[in-house]
Design an enzyme around this catalytic site. Structure first.
Site, PDB file in Angstrom:
ATOM      1  N   ASP A  73       0.842  -1.201   0.000  1.00  0.00           N
ATOM      2  CA  ASP A  73       0.000   0.000   0.000  1.00  0.00           C
ATOM      3  C   ASP A  73       0.879   1.252   0.000  1.00  0.00           C
ATOM      4  OD1 ASP A  73      -2.916   0.923   0.302  1.00  0.00           O
ATOM      5  OD2 ASP A  73      -1.750   2.237   1.602  1.00  0.00           O
TER       6      ASP A  73
HETATM    7  C1  TTP Z   1       2.956   8.658  -5.776  1.00  0.00           C
HETATM    8  C2  TTP Z   1       2.595   7.648  -6.838  1.00  0.00           C
HETATM    9  C3  TTP Z   1       1.647   6.655  -6.615  1.00  0.00           C
HETATM   10  N1  TTP Z   1       1.332   5.760  -7.586  1.00  0.00           N
HETATM   11  C4  TTP Z   1       0.317   4.705  -7.378  1.00  0.00           C
HETATM   12  C5  TTP Z   1       0.862   3.406  -6.793  1.00  0.00           C
HETATM   13  C6  TTP Z   1      -0.386   2.715  -6.318  1.00  0.00           C
HETATM   14  O1  TTP Z   1      -0.897   1.907  -7.390  1.00  0.00           O
HETATM   15  C7  TTP Z   1      -1.341   3.869  -6.041  1.00  0.00           C
HETATM   16  C8  TTP Z   1      -1.664   3.965  -4.577  1.00  0.00           C
HETATM   17  O2  TTP Z   1      -2.773   3.169  -4.284  1.00  0.00           O
HETATM   18  P1  TTP Z   1      -2.723   1.794  -3.496  1.00  0.00           P
HETATM   19  O3  TTP Z   1      -3.978   1.738  -2.667  1.00  0.00           O
HETATM   20  O4  TTP Z   1      -1.415   1.610  -2.808  1.00  0.00           O
HETATM   21  O5  TTP Z   1      -2.786   0.689  -4.637  1.00  0.00           O
HETATM   22  P2  TTP Z   1      -3.880   0.406  -5.734  1.00  0.00           P
HETATM   23  O6  TTP Z   1      -5.256   0.739  -5.240  1.00  0.00           O
HETATM   24  O7  TTP Z   1      -3.434   1.038  -7.028  1.00  0.00           O
HETATM   25  O8  TTP Z   1      -3.727  -1.171  -5.929  1.00  0.00           O
HETATM   26  P3  TTP Z   1      -3.993  -2.365  -4.864  1.00  0.00           P
HETATM   27  O9  TTP Z   1      -4.543  -1.761  -3.595  1.00  0.00           O
HETATM   28  O10 TTP Z   1      -4.984  -3.279  -5.530  1.00  0.00           O
HETATM   29  O11 TTP Z   1      -2.647  -3.012  -4.678  1.00  0.00           O
HETATM   30  O12 TTP Z   1      -0.683   5.075  -6.456  1.00  0.00           O
HETATM   31  C9  TTP Z   1       1.959   5.809  -8.827  1.00  0.00           C
HETATM   32  O13 TTP Z   1       1.668   4.996  -9.714  1.00  0.00           O
HETATM   33  N2  TTP Z   1       2.918   6.764  -9.055  1.00  0.00           N
HETATM   34  C10 TTP Z   1       3.263   7.693  -8.131  1.00  0.00           C
HETATM   35  O14 TTP Z   1       4.143   8.549  -8.405  1.00  0.00           O
END
Ligand code: TTP
Length: 204
Positions: A73
């Protein structure tokens, strides 16, 4: 005794996490868990990210045997608290205004649960500092129109067009994208070594 190559499951719907894990050339399957990700401001941000990572992995691991399940997460944290994924464009706008011209932390909690006997679970986190340039309202509006911010913590993607706002980072880049591979590999090595398993040279 010969070592066993474990079955690995990534408990994530994130295409970024899938892409990052693919990079390591370890075979894995994907299972998606639905858990409540409502932000809780009453616990430290690191603990919150670790707890959600564990809950995501545990929701899948509980119905599987002989598998290693990975959950993660990612949250963005500034001096005012935790920013998750924006629900709508207005919230994305507010998040980017809040991050503009400042340094924030990106924290990814990582959980690795082994349902091989004896069962075992490891939870850890990685932190990266990110400096966002000063953004005008017009910069933010144009970026939001790309559609990129909505499924990203903090409303930006360092791996995408959001890169044009990132002045510098201090720490692990993959952590910002959603999966700190260096930390993950150490956790996978630890958990496979505690049983008699191996994933080939990478985890030996
Ligand atoms: C800061 C940042 C975050 N992110 C993304 C990563 C994560 O996918 C998302 C944060 O949400 P999460 O809740 O961590 O993940 P998710 O909902 O995408 O997937 P799951 O819970 O099913 O594993 O933000 C980027 O892709 N690039 C960035 O620079």
């Amino acid at each position: 005794m010969d070592s066993v190559v474990p079955r690995i499951v990534l408990a994530s719907s994130s295409p970024r996490r899938k892409m990052l894990l693919h990079q390591l050339d370890i075979p894995f399957d994907i299972r998606v868990s639905e858990i409540d990700e409502t932000i809780q401001g009453d616990i430290p941000a690191e603990e919150f990210a670790r707890r959600l990572a564990f809950e995501k992995a545990e929701a899948i691991a509980r119905s599987l045997t002989d598998t290693i399940v990975i959950g993660a997460d990612t949250i963005v944290v500034d001096e005012r608290g935790i920013l998750g994924k924006p629900q709508h464009e207005q919230e994305a706008f507010q998040m980017l205004q809040r991050l503009s011209g400042k340094v924030h932390r990106v924290i990814t909690g990582v959980a690795v649960i082994s349902t091989y006997l004896p069962q075992n679970a490891l939870v850890n986190h990685e932190t990266t500092q990110v400096k966002i340039a000063a953004l005008s309202d017009r910069d933010i509006q144009c970026y939001i129109h790309t559609g990129e911010p909505l499924d990203k913590a903090g409303a930006y993607a360092i791996q995408g067009k959001g890169a044009m706002f990132v002045e510098w980072i201090h720490g692990c880049y993959n952590n910002v994208v959603g999966l700190p591979l260096f930390l993950l590999i150490r956790m996978l090595k630890n958990i496979t070594h505690s049983t008699n398993m191996s994933c080939g040279h990478l985890l030996s």
